[in-house]
Design a protein around this motif. Structure first.
Motif, PDB file in Angstrom:
ATOM      1  N   ALA A 167       1.019  -0.246  -4.063  1.00 42.84           N
ATOM      2  CA  ALA A 167       2.062  -1.269  -4.065  1.00 42.84           C
ATOM      3  C   ALA A 167       3.077  -0.988  -5.168  1.00 42.84           C
ATOM      4  O   ALA A 167       2.756  -0.384  -6.200  1.00 42.84           O
ATOM      5  N   ALA A 168       4.303  -1.436  -4.944  1.00 40.90           N
ATOM      6  CA  ALA A 168       5.370  -1.236  -5.923  1.00 40.90           C
ATOM      7  C   ALA A 168       6.306  -2.430  -5.892  1.00 40.90           C
ATOM      8  O   ALA A 168       6.364  -3.176  -4.909  1.00 40.90           O
ATOM      9  N   GLU A 169       7.036  -2.602  -6.984  1.00 48.67           N
ATOM     10  CA  GLU A 169       8.018  -3.682  -7.057  1.00 48.67           C
ATOM     11  C   GLU A 169       9.160  -3.455  -6.077  1.00 48.67           C
ATOM     12  O   GLU A 169       9.587  -4.359  -5.370  1.00 48.67           O
ATOM     13  N   GLU A 170       9.657  -2.215  -6.039  1.00 48.83           N
ATOM     14  CA  GLU A 170      10.790  -1.875  -5.198  1.00 48.83           C
ATOM     15  C   GLU A 170      10.541  -0.537  -4.523  1.00 48.83           C
ATOM     16  O   GLU A 170       9.837   0.316  -5.059  1.00 48.83           O
ATOM     17  N   PRO A 171      11.092  -0.324  -3.330  1.00 51.71           N
ATOM     18  CA  PRO A 171      10.947   0.981  -2.685  1.00 51.71           C
ATOM     19  C   PRO A 171      11.682   2.053  -3.469  1.00 51.71           C
ATOM     20  O   PRO A 171      12.700   1.767  -4.121  1.00 51.71           O
ATOM     21  N   PRO A 172      11.198   3.293  -3.460  1.00 51.53           N
ATOM     22  CA  PRO A 172      11.888   4.365  -4.189  1.00 51.53           C
ATOM     23  C   PRO A 172      13.204   4.734  -3.510  1.00 51.53           C
ATOM     24  O   PRO A 172      13.426   4.418  -2.337  1.00 51.53           O
ATOM     25  N   GLU A 173      14.045   5.393  -4.264  1.00 50.50           N
ATOM     26  CA  GLU A 173      15.290   5.884  -3.699  1.00 50.50           C
ATOM     27  C   GLU A 173      15.002   6.981  -2.684  1.00 50.50           C
ATOM     28  O   GLU A 173      14.008   7.704  -2.784  1.00 50.50           O
ATOM     29  N   ALA A 174      15.866   7.104  -1.702  1.00 49.91           N
ATOM     30  CA  ALA A 174      15.690   8.126  -0.667  1.00 49.91           C
ATOM     31  C   ALA A 174      15.628   9.518  -1.309  1.00 49.91           C
ATOM     32  O   ALA A 174      16.485   9.881  -2.113  1.00 49.91           O
ATOM     33  N   GLY A 175      14.572  10.254  -0.955  1.00 50.88           N
ATOM     34  CA  GLY A 175      14.396  11.613  -1.456  1.00 50.88           C
ATOM     35  C   GLY A 175      13.874  11.706  -2.868  1.00 50.88           C
ATOM     36  O   GLY A 175      13.712  12.811  -3.390  1.00 50.88           O
ATOM     37  N   GLU A 176      13.555  10.568  -3.487  1.00 53.32           N
ATOM     38  CA  GLU A 176      13.178  10.563  -4.903  1.00 53.32           C
ATOM     39  C   GLU A 176      11.902  11.351  -5.172  1.00 53.32           C
ATOM     40  O   GLU A 176      11.789  12.051  -6.185  1.00 53.32           O
ATOM     41  N   TRP A 177      10.912  11.248  -4.279  1.00 54.06           N
ATOM     42  CA  TRP A 177       9.613  11.858  -4.555  1.00 54.06           C
ATOM     43  C   TRP A 177       9.286  13.046  -3.651  1.00 54.06           C
ATOM     44  O   TRP A 177       8.167  13.559  -3.673  1.00 54.06           O
ATOM     45  N   LEU A 178      10.235  13.514  -2.864  1.00 53.08           N
ATOM     46  CA  LEU A 178       9.928  14.533  -1.862  1.00 53.08           C
ATOM     47  C   LEU A 178       9.439  15.850  -2.467  1.00 53.08           C
ATOM     48  O   LEU A 178       8.649  16.567  -1.854  1.00 53.08           O
ATOM     49  N   GLU A 179       9.891  16.196  -3.658  1.00 53.79           N
ATOM     50  CA  GLU A 179       9.464  17.459  -4.264  1.00 53.79           C
ATOM     51  C   GLU A 179       7.999  17.423  -4.681  1.00 53.79           C
ATOM     52  O   GLU A 179       7.337  18.461  -4.700  1.00 53.79           O
TER      53      GLU A 179
END
Length: 232
Positions: A167-179
């Motif tokens: 769970a998280a407070e807010e969704p991550p930015e698009a492409g933030e964790w893809l690497e």
């Protein structure tokens, strides 16, 4: 450990008293438990385990002695949930392990998918010439859940699997964790976890072995039909 860094006798005694207190709290939580998965019992267990570990370390450092107690770590043990009370986003992390039990079957199924891509029905022999190429084709064509439910058709054998919901407070930015999609997971943000492992199947009876043989016969029948729906 140097003499200067050794704990004092008073610190060891205080750690022993903390274990006694944690024991009382754990027993009280067990006596008041509201169900099989009462969170109060789990919390009291974790507190007792932490207190016992701290005492054991101090006892060894001060007196070169250990306790006869050992707290087993469950394979799915997680710290208490410390994420947002009302999360605005969740992430689902899934790992499934397979053995490539029948490489030729895997290659054949991948070639069938490739052949279906051509209007004239021609088969590109080089498209699925290796196991990595075949895996890329099949996992690109079918959803992971369909691969899991039809793994034997693709020459795969299931291994361990796990699913985590975080769970998280807010969704991550698009492409933030893809690497690095599976790094930096906060264990306290895990809402729930579900594991499947052969490790849990130690109590299989002789009767269950007979059932497995019956399943193999059914699977052989399925091979004769083997509809391969390539729709997502």
């Amino acid at each position: 450990m140097s003499d200067a860094a050794q704990p004092t006798a008073a610190e060891v005694r205080a750690a022993a008293e903390a274990v006694k207190t944690a024991l009382d709290r754990h027993l009280a939580a067990v006596e008041r438990r509201s169900g099989e998965d009462d969170p109060a019992v789990s919390e009291a267990f974790n507190q007792l385990a932490a207190a016992a570990e701290a005492y054991d370390e101090l006892l060894y450092d001060r007196h070169d002695e250990v306790t006869p107690f050992e707290i087993p770590a469950a394979p799915d043990a997680l710290p208490p949930y410390g994420g947002p009370e009302e999360p605005n986003a969740i992430s689902v992390l899934i790992r499934r392990d397979y053995t490539v039990a029948e490489p030729q079957r895997l290659l054949a199924q991948a070639r069938r998918v490739e052949a279906a891509e051509y209007d004239d029905g021609a088969d590109d022999e080089d498209a699925a010439g290796t196991v990595p190429q075949a895996l890329g084709i099949l996992f690109g064509e079918f959803e992971p859940d369909e691969i899991a439910s039809r793994h034997k058709e693709f020459g795969l054998e299931e291994g361990d699997s796990t699913l985590w919901v975080t769970a998280a407070e807010e969704p991550p930015e698009a492409g933030e964790w893809l690497e690095a999609p599976f790094e930096h997971i906060d264990p306290q943000g895990v809402v729930c976890r579900f594991d499947v492992s052969a490790l849990f199947d130690d109590d299989v009876s002789d009767g269950a072995d007979g059932d497995e043989e019956d399943l193999e016969f059914v699977e052989d029948d399925e091979e004769e039909l083997e509809p391969l729906d390539a729709e997502k």
